[in-house]
Design an enzyme around this catalytic site. Structure first.
Site, mmCIF file in Angstrom:
data_model
loop_
_atom_site.group_PDB
_atom_site.id
_atom_site.type_symbol
_atom_site.label_atom_id
_atom_site.label_comp_id
_atom_site.label_asym_id
_atom_site.label_seq_id
_atom_site.Cartn_x
_atom_site.Cartn_y
_atom_site.Cartn_z
ATOM 1 N N LYS A 87 3.361 -3.376 6.275
ATOM 2 C CA LYS A 87 4.202 -3.515 7.470
ATOM 3 C C LYS A 87 3.299 -3.861 8.654
ATOM 4 O O LYS A 87 2.341 -3.131 8.955
ATOM 5 C CB LYS A 87 4.938 -2.203 7.705
HETATM 6 O O1 G3P Z 1 12.549 1.200 10.647
HETATM 7 C C1 G3P Z 1 12.534 1.344 12.035
HETATM 8 C C2 G3P Z 1 13.258 2.566 12.407
HETATM 9 O O2 G3P Z 1 12.556 3.684 11.953
HETATM 10 C C3 G3P Z 1 13.559 2.742 13.832
HETATM 11 O O3 G3P Z 1 14.662 3.564 13.860
HETATM 12 O O4 G3P Z 1 16.284 5.063 14.885
HETATM 13 O O5 G3P Z 1 13.838 5.189 15.515
HETATM 14 O O6 G3P Z 1 15.245 3.288 16.277
HETATM 15 P P1 G3P Z 1 15.026 4.316 15.209
#
Ligand code: G3P
Length: 218
Positions: A87
């Site tokens: 990643k």
């Molecule tokens: O894969 C990216 C993700 O972890 C971000 O999620 O909910 O932290 O915006 P969030």
């Protein structure tokens, strides 16, 4: 559509595997920190454990932001297990690193995508996946799903093999709308996948069936 779990929690990954619907896992440094994983050895061993639980792609993020550092970290990650996807953040050095990994046959997931232009650049560099962050765009008053639509359309116009991995998917309607738009993959918490199970009429209908079965067999 592939379902990835966005977590570094081994129990949750195991639970999704047991449900029989898990196609892969995405992690990031914040998710690793949430599990209390500290130090390079612990991080590497945790990725290995994830790869042993799930039979599918597992995104492991580089921390370096310079080209050489990303290559060093990415190659070490890719050696851990054939299912590791490196990643890489959407920055200039990241695009170069994606091209390098792509030429070497190492799979990549370009993360922190917030515009169609960024997704196009990553696809041209040979990324296996691009990760538009749906929820985080919604958080700032933009339309995260509109970005997913744009990227799906652009990739389809030119037949790019790069897969659209909708990330920052926070709830069931997000997931379903990504499915309608044709995202190749969604990554989300286990609660979102489990949320797909729920319908009050299913609960009500099952309760009635069971009650009637009891009457018949009384
Ligand atoms: O894969 C990216 C993700 O972890 C971000 O999620 O909910 O932290 O915006 P969030």
């Amino acid at each position: 559509m592939k379902f990835f779990l966005d977590t570094a929690n081994l129990k949750e990954i195991q639970e999704a595997v047991e449900l029989g619907v898990l196609d892969g896992v995405t992690t990031n440094p914040s998710l690793m920190a949430k599990e209390g994983i500290k130090g390079t050895d612990a991080v590497m061993s945790h990725y290995k454990q994830i790869c042993e639980i799930v039979d599918g792609d597992v995104s492991a993020e580089v921390i370096a932001t310079d080209f050489e550092g990303m290559i060093r970290e990415g190659e070490a990650l890719a050696e851990l297990h054939p299912n590791i996807v490196v990643k890489v953040p959407m920055i200039k050095e990241g695009v170069k690193a994606i091209r390098y990994f792509s030429d070497k046959g190492i799979k990549t997931n370009c993360t922190l995508i917030f515009s169609a232009g960024q997704a196009l650049l990553a696809a041209k560099a040979g990324a296996t996946y691009v990760s538009p962050f749906v929820g985080r765009l919604d958080d700032i008053g933009h339309d995260g799903l509109q970005l997913v639509q744009q990227i799906v359309d652009i990739f389809s116009n030119y037949g790019y093999p790069t897969q659209v991995l909708a990330a920052s998917v926070r709830h069931v309607p997000h997931l379903l709308q990504c499915a309608e738009l044709g995202a190749d993959v969604v990554t989300c918490p286990l609660s979102v996948i489990m949320g797909l199970l729920n319908h009050p009429l299913t609960d009500k209908g099952l309760a009635t069936f069971l009650a009637d079965h009891k009457k018949v067999n009384a």
